[in-house]
Design a protein around this motif. Structure first.
Motif, short mmCIF file in Angstrom:
data_model
loop_
_atom_site.label_atom_id
_atom_site.label_comp_id
_atom_site.label_asym_id
_atom_site.label_seq_id
_atom_site.Cartn_x
_atom_site.Cartn_y
_atom_site.Cartn_z
N LEU A 179 10.22 8.84 -106.33
CA LEU A 179 11.64 8.67 -106.64
C LEU A 179 12.33 10.01 -106.87
O LEU A 179 11.71 10.96 -107.35
CB LEU A 179 11.81 7.81 -107.90
N ASP A 180 13.62 10.06 -106.53
CA ASP A 180 14.44 11.21 -106.89
C ASP A 180 14.67 11.24 -108.39
O ASP A 180 14.71 10.19 -109.04
CB ASP A 180 15.82 11.12 -106.21
N TYR A 181 14.83 12.43 -108.95
CA TYR A 181 15.27 12.51 -110.34
C TYR A 181 16.70 12.01 -110.42
O TYR A 181 17.50 12.21 -109.51
CB TYR A 181 15.24 13.96 -110.84
N PRO A 182 17.07 11.36 -111.52
CA PRO A 182 18.47 10.95 -111.69
C PRO A 182 19.37 12.17 -111.63
O PRO A 182 19.11 13.17 -112.30
CB PRO A 182 18.50 10.31 -113.09
N PRO A 183 20.43 12.15 -110.82
CA PRO A 183 21.29 13.33 -110.67
C PRO A 183 21.81 13.88 -111.99
O PRO A 183 21.90 15.10 -112.17
CB PRO A 183 22.44 12.82 -109.79
N LYS A 184 22.13 13.00 -112.94
CA LYS A 184 22.68 13.45 -114.22
C LYS A 184 21.60 13.92 -115.20
O LYS A 184 21.91 14.35 -116.31
CB LYS A 184 23.49 12.34 -114.86
N LEU A 185 20.32 13.85 -114.76
CA LEU A 185 19.22 14.31 -115.61
C LEU A 185 18.30 15.25 -114.84
O LEU A 185 17.15 15.47 -115.25
CB LEU A 185 18.42 13.12 -116.14
N ALA A 186 18.79 15.79 -113.74
CA ALA A 186 17.95 16.59 -112.86
C ALA A 186 17.36 17.81 -113.58
O ALA A 186 16.18 18.13 -113.41
CB ALA A 186 18.74 17.03 -111.63
N GLU A 187 18.18 18.49 -114.40
CA GLU A 187 17.70 19.69 -115.09
C GLU A 187 16.60 19.35 -116.08
O GLU A 187 15.61 20.06 -116.20
CB GLU A 187 18.86 20.38 -115.80
N THR A 188 16.76 18.24 -116.78
CA THR A 188 15.75 17.83 -117.76
C THR A 188 14.42 17.54 -117.08
O THR A 188 13.36 18.01 -117.53
CB THR A 188 16.23 16.57 -118.52
N ILE B 294 21.40 14.28 -103.93
CA ILE B 294 19.95 14.45 -103.85
C ILE B 294 19.58 15.79 -104.46
O ILE B 294 20.18 16.82 -104.11
CB ILE B 294 19.46 14.37 -102.39
N THR B 295 18.60 15.80 -105.34
CA THR B 295 18.25 17.03 -106.06
C THR B 295 16.91 17.60 -105.64
O THR B 295 16.54 18.69 -106.09
CB THR B 295 18.23 16.75 -107.57
N THR B 296 16.15 16.91 -104.80
CA THR B 296 14.82 17.38 -104.42
C THR B 296 14.80 17.81 -102.96
O THR B 296 15.71 17.52 -102.20
CB THR B 296 13.77 16.27 -104.65
N ASP B 297 13.72 18.53 -102.57
CA ASP B 297 13.56 18.92 -101.17
C ASP B 297 13.33 17.67 -100.32
O ASP B 297 12.53 16.80 -100.67
CB ASP B 297 12.37 19.86 -101.02
N THR B 298 14.05 17.59 -99.20
CA THR B 298 13.98 16.39 -98.37
C THR B 298 13.88 16.75 -96.90
O THR B 298 14.18 17.87 -96.48
CB THR B 298 15.21 15.49 -98.56
N GLY B 299 13.45 15.76 -96.12
CA GLY B 299 13.49 15.83 -94.67
C GLY B 299 14.17 14.58 -94.14
O GLY B 299 14.55 13.69 -94.90
#
Length: 404
Positions: free
Chosen positions: A343-352, A87-92
């Motif tokens: 939706l979460d960003y795709p983990p392999k494209l999170a920086e983009t 998971i690359t985003t802030d979550t609860g």
């Protein structure tokens, strides 16, 4: 007499050997049983502390087992989930209360028991002022559900843009509760909210959530910073630089503005250390229905078919948008869908994706983002001295290349 004695001695010897073998086997059997008992005892001790949880994340269901018991705090549990589930985003976290058969915000891990059900929920971004708004005055779940059903029927008719927009605005709070609070598959959301997967409504939904126009901002910022980015890409060395130069050769063959946007985005992905193939799939002489079949296992993908040209978006294996004009527009609308569908960003494209949204989200910069920004600042400083201050302000205000 001597023969009888010999036989007797032989029998005694064989019996002694047999007894030794029997006792040896007995000792081995007892030892194996003791080891098995110790193993079972250790497993029982481990099970006393191990806790298994069912996790709802986006539209998937996962299972996580904590062998040494639950973390002592919710914050530590979130860290474990983010690492285990990429998971690359802030979550609860929310947990399902058996007494109420509903999910509630998790404030303490002591509220959890073995085999409890948890849900990962995304925290609103700072700019998402309407992330989860209340219902309009006088509206209820029942009245908004009736309006949703009416909207589904209207979406099948022609010349309905104005009516659909009014209905989508009126049901925004209801839709956000479903998108944020429930773990629906994209196919189910598309069935319940067909208009949400129309480019016009993706733009409108983005504005409802963020108060920022989507396509106009995305494209204008892309065009604004493309010259500096192309300079940066052309100066890149090493394997990444070689891959970008192969892409940029296409601009010599076709300097069209749309082509320039396409190549800039592809090079940006490479520059951020990620793979274009993780986001964009190129096909030649492949029917679009075959492409859809080929991408069924993909969680998020843009495709482009050549001869004939067809551009579309796949999410969770479902074609959500087809008939798009070009890849840059598809990138923009995909960015809008990540917001509309939470939706979460795709983990392999999170920086983009973080670069795409940096200024709008006002998130803590990543090291790769800072590096890119510094390179752009450096190039701005190399400009004419009379325009130096102005140039620095413009590039600093960029805060993420595509400040949507």
């Amino acid at each position: 007499m001597s023969t009888l004695r010999t036989v007797k001695t032989f029998i005694h010897q064989r019996l002694a050997v047999a007894v030794d073998e029997i006792f040896g086997l007995l000792e081995t059997t007892i030892s194996n049983y003791e080891e098995e008992l110790d193993r079972q005892r250790r497993l029982l001790e481990d099970d006393r502390y191990a806790t298994c949880c069912e996790i709802f994340i986006n539209h998937d269901i996962k299972k996580i087992t904590f062998q040494n018991g639950l973390p002592s705090s919710v914050e530590d549990m979130i860290k474990v989930f983010k690492q285990a589930l990429s998971i690359t985003t802030d979550t609860g976290l929310q947990y399902k209360d058996a007494n109420f058969d509903d999910f509630f915000t998790l404030t303490s891990t002591s509220d959890l028991k073995d085999k409890d059900t948890l849900k990962v929920v995304h925290k609103p971004h700072k700019s998402e002022v309407n992330f989860l708004p209340p219902h309009p005055a006088g509206e209820t779940d029942s009245s908004l559900e009736s309006l949703r059903l009416e909207q589904v029927a209207v979406s099948r008719t022609k010349d309905n843009t104005h009516t659909i927009n009014d209905m989508m605005s009126g049901t925004y709070s209801c839709r956000r509760r479903e998108v944020v609070g429930q773990s629906m598959q994209v196919a189910e959301l598309k069935e319940r909210w067909p208009a949400l997967f129309d480019p016009v409504q993706i733009n409108d939904e983005f504005r409802r959530c963020n108060t920022v126009p989507l396509e106009s901002t995305f494209i204008s910022q892309l065009d604004r910073y493309t010259p500096k980015l192309l300079e940066l890409f052309n100066s890149k060395r090493g394997a990444v630089g070689q891959r970008m130069k192969i892409v940029l050769v296409e601009l010599i063959k076709d300097p069209d503005v749309v082509k320039k946007r396409d190549m800039t985005l592809r090079c940006l992905i490479e520059y951020m250390g990620e793979s274009v193939q993780e986001l964009i799939s190129d096909y030649s002489r492949t029917p679009e229905d075959k492409v859809h079949e080929d991408l069924k296992a993909q969680s998020m993908r843009i495709y482009i078919c050549q001869q004939p040209v067809a551009v579309g978006i796949i999410i969770d294996g479902t074609p959500v948008l087809t008939g798009l004009d070009n890849v840059p527009r598809a990138c923009c609308l995909l960015l809008g869908l990540t917001c509309s569908l939470n939706l979460d960003y795709p983990p392999k494209l999170a920086e983009t994706f973080k670069v795409f949204q940096r200024q709008r989200l006002q998130l803590k910069p990543t090291s790769k983002y800072i590096s890119l920004k510094n390179k752009l600042l450096s190039r701005a400083e190399q400009g004419h001295s009379s325009h130096q201050t102005r140039g620095l302000r413009r590039v600093s205000g960029f805060c993420g290349v595509l400040s949507v």
